[in-house]
Design a protein around this motif. Structure first.
Motif, PDB file in Angstrom:
ATOM      1  N   SER A 169      -9.593  -1.160   4.083  1.00 54.15           N
ATOM      2  CA  SER A 169      -9.490  -2.332   4.966  1.00 54.15           C
ATOM      3  C   SER A 169     -10.831  -3.041   5.088  1.00 54.15           C
ATOM      4  N   TRP A 202       0.854  -1.176   0.000  1.00 55.55           N
ATOM      5  CA  TRP A 202       0.000   0.000   0.000  1.00 55.55           C
ATOM      6  C   TRP A 202       0.895   1.232   0.000  1.00 55.55           C
ATOM      7  N   SER A 238      -5.786  10.038   4.170  1.00 59.36           N
ATOM      8  CA  SER A 238      -5.220   8.706   3.958  1.00 59.36           C
ATOM      9  C   SER A 238      -5.709   7.735   5.031  1.00 59.36           C
ATOM     10  N   THR A 239      -5.908   8.247   6.244  1.00 55.88           N
ATOM     11  CA  THR A 239      -6.427   7.403   7.324  1.00 55.88           C
ATOM     12  C   THR A 239      -7.881   7.019   7.053  1.00 55.88           C
ATOM     13  N   SER A 288      -7.826   4.471   4.370  1.00 54.94           N
ATOM     14  CA  SER A 288      -7.341   3.199   4.913  1.00 54.94           C
ATOM     15  C   SER A 288      -8.481   2.411   5.541  1.00 54.94           C
ATOM     16  N   LEU A 347      -0.753   3.657   9.504  1.00 53.74           N
ATOM     17  CA  LEU A 347      -1.450   2.442   9.081  1.00 53.74           C
ATOM     18  C   LEU A 347      -0.769   1.196   9.638  1.00 53.74           C
ATOM     19  N   SER A 375       1.736   8.690   6.964  1.00 57.79           N
ATOM     20  CA  SER A 375       0.491   7.936   6.814  1.00 57.79           C
ATOM     21  C   SER A 375       0.765   6.434   6.825  1.00 57.79           C
TER      22      SER A 375
END
Length: 303
Positions: free
Chosen positions: A73, A4, A65-66, A69, A96, A92
């Motif tokens: 996920s 990623w 980005s969080t 994520s 993660l 980031s």
């Protein structure tokens, strides 16, 4: 093996959080604003061009980005084998991977942006993308320019080795601008000055790096759940102390992005998923390794 990848500055765009409308996602946006004592919704909506100010761009991108994520996920129900991020995106990646907490990192990257902006007076720095030149030839020319310039003239050097034929240079504005004609004569197909006054990833950021070291030293570090490939060395590590040192050096040394991608492939990565706004890294990746699979979480239907 799946990797990623996380984007850095330049990938932001107005209303990039519009699709994150779930209660937990809206709560994370709200809490981010509270942590920084700012109206994060206003920043994300583009009010007063705050989204393009470095000290706000960086936490906004970490937040996005969080959020991506979380969606990725949930959709894929997998965890990557490797993570890597471009410049700010390395933070980031570390969040993660579980090496750093989101809350501490959000505050840290806000400070990072402020330190970087303060390191060089507004308008005195410049970054420019140079297209169509061989890496070694460009590096040699920049070295010649430095040698021919007086110490008081400032600095010029390579800042980002993004992909074959795309390298970003940075430094003192006058030196960077004066280099354009020399680079064109040497074979540069195109030179694009960037709307960034902070000459990131050069020795002009030494002051910012020293301040950032103090911030990173105070943060809680844990072993990441998967190896993290660092911009500064283009090698993977799961050692928190090593990853911290690399983050400090990253501010004042070039981003070896092309090398990072090639290292991920050498380690076995065959699929890369860009986690965050935009698809800049996906485009670069296709120029580096066409044989790999390249996906972007910001493209409808990509997953």
């Amino acid at each position: 093996m799946k990797a990623w990848i996380f984007p850095g500055q330049g990938s932001q765009y107005v209303n990039m959080a519009a699709s994150f409308d779930r209660p937990a996602e809206r709560d994370l946006i709200r809490r981010s604003g509270e942590l920084l004592n700012v109206d994060m919704e206003a920043i994300l909506s583009g009010k007063d061009n705050l989204l393009d100010q470095t000290q706000w761009t960086q936490p906004a991108l970490l937040l996005l980005s969080t959020l991506y994520s979380g969606r990725v996920s949930e959709t894929l129900k997998v965890f990557p084998d490797l993570v890597l991020g471009h410049s700010l995106g390395e933070y980031s990646a570390l969040v993660l991977a579980g090496a750093l907490s989101f809350e501490e990192t959000l505050i840290a990257v806000h400070k990072r942006g402020s330190f970087m902006q303060e390191a060089v007076p507004q308008g005195e720095g410049l970054m420019a993308a140079v297209l169509g030149m061989e890496r070694s030839a460009l590096v040699d020319i920049l070295e010649e320019i430095r040698k021919a310039s007086s110490p008081s003239a400032g600095f010029i050097g390579a800042a980002n080795f993004n992909s074959p034929g795309q390298i970003v240079i940075a430094g003192t504005r006058s030196l960077v601008e004066d280099s354009f004609e020399t680079l064109r004569k040497a074979g540069a197909r195109k030179i694009v000055p960037l709307s960034v006054s902070v000459p990131s990833h050069t020795p002009l950021m030494d002051g910012a790096a020293k301040k950032m070291e103090e911030v990173l030293d105070r943060m809680t570090w844990k072993a990441p759940r998967c190896p993290v490939i660092s911009n500064q060395t283009a090698t993977a590590s799961s050692d928190p102390s090593e990853l911290k040192i690399r983050l400090v050096e990253q501010i004042r040394k070039p981003v070896l992005w092309e090398d990072c991608v090639r290292e991920a492939i050498r380690l076995g990565a065959t699929s890369f998923l860009e986690v965050g706004p935009g698809s800049v890294l996906t485009g670069l990746g296709k120029k580096i390794a066409k044989e790999a699979e390249w996906l972007s979480s910001d493209r409808p239907g990509s997953l």
